[in-house]
Structure formats: C-alpha cells, structure tokens
Design an enzyme around this catalytic site. Sequence first.
Site, PDB file in Angstrom:
ATOM      1  N   ASP A 316       0.843  -1.185   0.000  1.00 50.54           N
ATOM      2  CA  ASP A 316       0.000   0.000   0.000  1.00 50.54           C
ATOM      3  C   ASP A 316       0.890   1.251   0.000  1.00 50.54           C
ATOM      4  O   ASP A 316       1.621   1.441   0.948  1.00 50.54           O
ATOM      5  CB  ASP A 316      -0.958  -0.003   1.186  1.00 50.54           C
ATOM      6  CG  ASP A 316      -0.278  -0.409   2.510  1.00 50.54           C
ATOM      7  OD1 ASP A 316       0.756  -1.094   2.480  1.00 50.54           O
ATOM      8  OD2 ASP A 316      -0.796  -0.027   3.572  1.00 50.54           O
ATOM      9  N   GLU A 516      13.136   1.387   6.068  1.00 50.45           N
ATOM     10  CA  GLU A 516      12.039   0.517   5.644  1.00 50.45           C
ATOM     11  C   GLU A 516      12.137   0.180   4.156  1.00 50.45           C
ATOM     12  O   GLU A 516      11.759  -0.906   3.731  1.00 50.45           O
ATOM     13  CB  GLU A 516      10.735   1.267   5.936  1.00 50.45           C
ATOM     14  CG  GLU A 516       9.485   0.607   5.480  1.00 50.45           C
ATOM     15  CD  GLU A 516       8.288   1.549   5.505  1.00 50.45           C
ATOM     16  OE1 GLU A 516       7.181   1.034   5.711  1.00 50.45           O
ATOM     17  OE2 GLU A 516       8.442   2.764   5.300  1.00 50.45           O
TER      18      GLU A 516
END
Length: 562
Positions: A316, A516
């Site tokens: 997402d 990340e």
Amino acid sequence: MVGSDSGPVVPTTPLVTFLERVQLTALRSYPKTLTTLDPKSYIDLSLKRPYNLSTIESAFKDLTSESRDLKVPVDKFERFVKEYFDGAGEDLVHHEPEDFVADPSEFLSNVENEKVREWAREVHGLWRNLSCKVSDSVKESPDRHTLLPLPEPVIIPGSRFREVYYWDSYWVIKGLVTSKMLTTAKGLVTNLMSLVETYGYALNGARAYYTNRSQPPLLSSMVYEIYNVTKDEELVKKAIPVLLKEYEFWNSGKHKVVIRSASGNDHILSRYYAMWNMPRPESSVFDQESASGFTSMLERQRFHRDVATAAESGCDFSTRWMRHPPNFTTMATTSVVPVDLNVFLLKMELDIAFMMDISGDKHGSDRFLKASKARQKAFETVFWNEKAGQWLDYWLSSNGDEPETWKAENQNTNVFASNFAPIWINSFNSDENLVKKVVKAFKKSGLIAPAGILTSLTHSRQQWDSPNGWAPQQEMIVTGLARSDLNEAKEMAKEIARRWIKSSYLVYKTSGTIHEKLDVTKLGEYGGGGEYKPQTGFGWSNGVILAFLEEFGWPSHLSIEP
C-alpha cells in the site's frame, strides 16, 4: 463495477471509534503547515487509569462543545491528550531476548571483509532494540487498548509500527535464523498462530483496528524456515490445524475467484478482499479526504474497501491497484487477481503437503500436492504471458463472485517486481527453460537498478512504485534466481544482493539507521513517498541484509565503500 457493496464488515471496538474522533480533532486543530502529524499516533493511544471510556468521552464532549468543526486550541487539545491517555507505544515494554548473543558462533562465517562483518554485527544488534512484549495491562484490560494481547515477546518493524505485522515477520524470521535466535523466531510464529486461532486468519497487525483484514499469507513459510533448522516436529504438528484454518480463509468466500479457460476448465485462484468498507481507522482522515470527491455512498464504500484491500496486500499503495493510474481514486484492488498472493498460496500448499508428510498424514499430503499442481496449472493459464516472459496480474471483468472466462486483454501488461515473484517457488526456478525466458525478460524489464530491484517503472509518489525498492521483493526474486541451475541467473542474483547490501550499508553510515525501503535508482539513498514519512528500524530490512550476507558472503577484497 459499482452496484452493491456486499460482503462482510468486521465491527471495530468502541475505543477505536472514539480515537478516530480524537484523530480528526488533532488533524483539524493543528496548523495545516504541520506536515509531521501522523494520524496513527492517535489511534494507538490507550486510556490512562483511573479513567474509563465514558468519562473521557464526556471530557472530549466538553472540549469540543464550542466547536462545530471539532477544531480546538492546540494547547487545550494537548492538555486533554496528556491527562486522559498513555502515549502511543507505552503499552509495549522492552524485552531483552533470551537467545541474543552479541557475536553468535558461526555467524556469517563467509563474510570475510572485516568492515562488512562489523556492520553485520551492528545490524544483528538491532534485534534488541526491536524486541518488546505486550504489557500486562493489555492482557488485564484489553478494552483500554487498541494493542492486542499476545502470548510471546515480539519483534516490531520499528518507528510508527509499534506492533507485530504479519508478512514482515517472515523476513524478520529469516534474519533471526541467521542470528541464531530460534526461540525468538518460534515466539513470533506462536503469536501469529494465536491470532489465526482467535480470528480465523492472521491479522494485518496486532491491533484492534486491523481485525478487518489479513496480509500476504506467509505463516507456513515461517514454520518451514524454523523447521528447516530445528527439525522441530512438535511445532509442525501444532501448526498444521492452524494453517488449514488459514488456508480455508484464503480459498473461500470473497477471497476465492474462479477463472474459466477457453476450453472450459475452471481455475481456482485468490484475491485480496478486506472485510471493511469505511475509512481505515489508522488513516481515517486521509481516507475521508481521498473519498471526498465521490457523490454516492456506494462509491465511497467501494473505494474504502479497495483502499483497505490494498493494505491487506501489504503493497500500500501502488499504481498496480489503480484502474487509471496514477489517479488514487481509481483504486480497485478487489478487481485484481494478484500474481504474488497466489505465489504465497502455492507455497502454502507445498508447505502443508511437506508438513503433513512429516507428521505421517499421507492422504492429506497428497491432497495438498494435488491442490498445488492445480494452482500451478492456473499460473500457466491465467498469469503467464509468453511474449512478455513474465507472469501478469489479471483484472476481473465482474465482481469476482461468479466464474468468468479468461480474456487476454485482462492481463495487466505493466511491469512490476511482483511479475517475477513466482521464480521464488522451486517448481518454477527448477525449470531451466522457464528460467531462461524469465531472466531474459527481467534483464530487459527496466526493473534492475543501481541499488536493487524497482517495485514498478511508474513514478506516482506512492511508496510501492518507482523509485523505491523493498526488502521482500529483493529477497524473493534473488532467492529464486540463486536456486536455479542457470549460471546467468545465479550471477544476476548475487549482483542484485550485493547492490542492495551496499546501498543499505551506505544509508546506515550516513543516517545511522536501517530504513524501511530504499530509493534503488541511486546507491546510498533511502526511499520516500506514500502517506507517512520514511520509517527506520527496521525489521524486514535487517532480516534481508543478514539473510543475503549469509547466502552470498562478502569477500575480503571487495570494497563496500562507494
């Protein structure tokens, strides 16, 4: 496609509903210039003792009584939050992992370069920072928290992600296995199994507002990785009934789709489908804003479901889920039959067959081997594109509730890293002819970048698009290529892994953290885009760095500096 928005909606808790109102007030009260405000930090608050929810709701009513648009003076709002709530993340307490050793024996023995070894020890040391356990107050008074109780200590991704995430845990476990932290790894599996036993599926994350969706199903792969090292048959026996429950979730109801070939054969595949048609609580204000242009309630509900479904995919957000990219409001995730979800389910079928064989259930093992062969056949019929030399997502023509006949024009011909995910599966990477086609296509795809594999070729400002690369996709494609018998594929795998390691090292040296995601178009840059600022920590990135170093090593003569 917009007709009815049928399908289940899992109710949320009274606390989550109330915290959404607090979140909205925060976003309206702070100056618009303040871009650092993260809506998730409000939904992660817990009630401060001795207050109960009704007392705090009354105080909130008083706070906002003079304001129709819920905007209140910032100092008053901050006093209210401080008085009535414990901070986000305070219900997770640090846990010192019992199996952590600063320099485990035989740790990365084929990393010869001392500079790389030293850095790898530091990455290994980050497991201590990310190791937590759920506080006793969550177990004693679950209704005061959005965090869910779990039986074992956890490894969190880091930064704003202050809870366990489902698919992240697979790559965390890969790293923990490299770090010889098998007790911690087994604890993560126990936690996820407890969620499946409670809810019927592993939640997106261990929060009350994530009960409406799952995430890429990798629990069987986690059990397999641990068994591979420990030969723990008890874990396998415990896992089988849980995996059967999860398998049923992904292969029935709204997740199940049937595609009929021209010759009339039915192929059963799966899609993501969140049980939710409202704004996601953790991003409620963003979702409301994104949906503000829709005129009908049905359109808004459909959009909210497709956004929550994109979150279930783990990717997402991406142009991959949009009918008319890069227009975010054309999100239509429930209409996509995704290549990678079906890769995970094929792996689950193979894993369950393997585990049933170990536990002596020959009949069950045969049943799942048969299911895996049927899904593999569906890969050939529905996803494979001979001309492109890759597997392509399939767009449904209808709502997916009835079987529909395959059409060539329904394949999404855009290039995504996920188009190459099947190479992760042994039955694909052991087919030399197939690997040759895939390697040729991959080389020409434009996805191979200076620091790793691009997620897509589209610059959309969404985080699962260019210029970002993500640890899971690097590991799946690299591992698949490395397992093949084709030398060119093996060399390509090693080169991509080295680029990813080098860039991660350079980012660490300049920022002091593991990120990340990376901007893979340049060495030494971390990624951006999406609905929150870049996050550090970072569970799955650490895991993939350590797994790559174990797999490929680092020779003493090879510099890691730019």
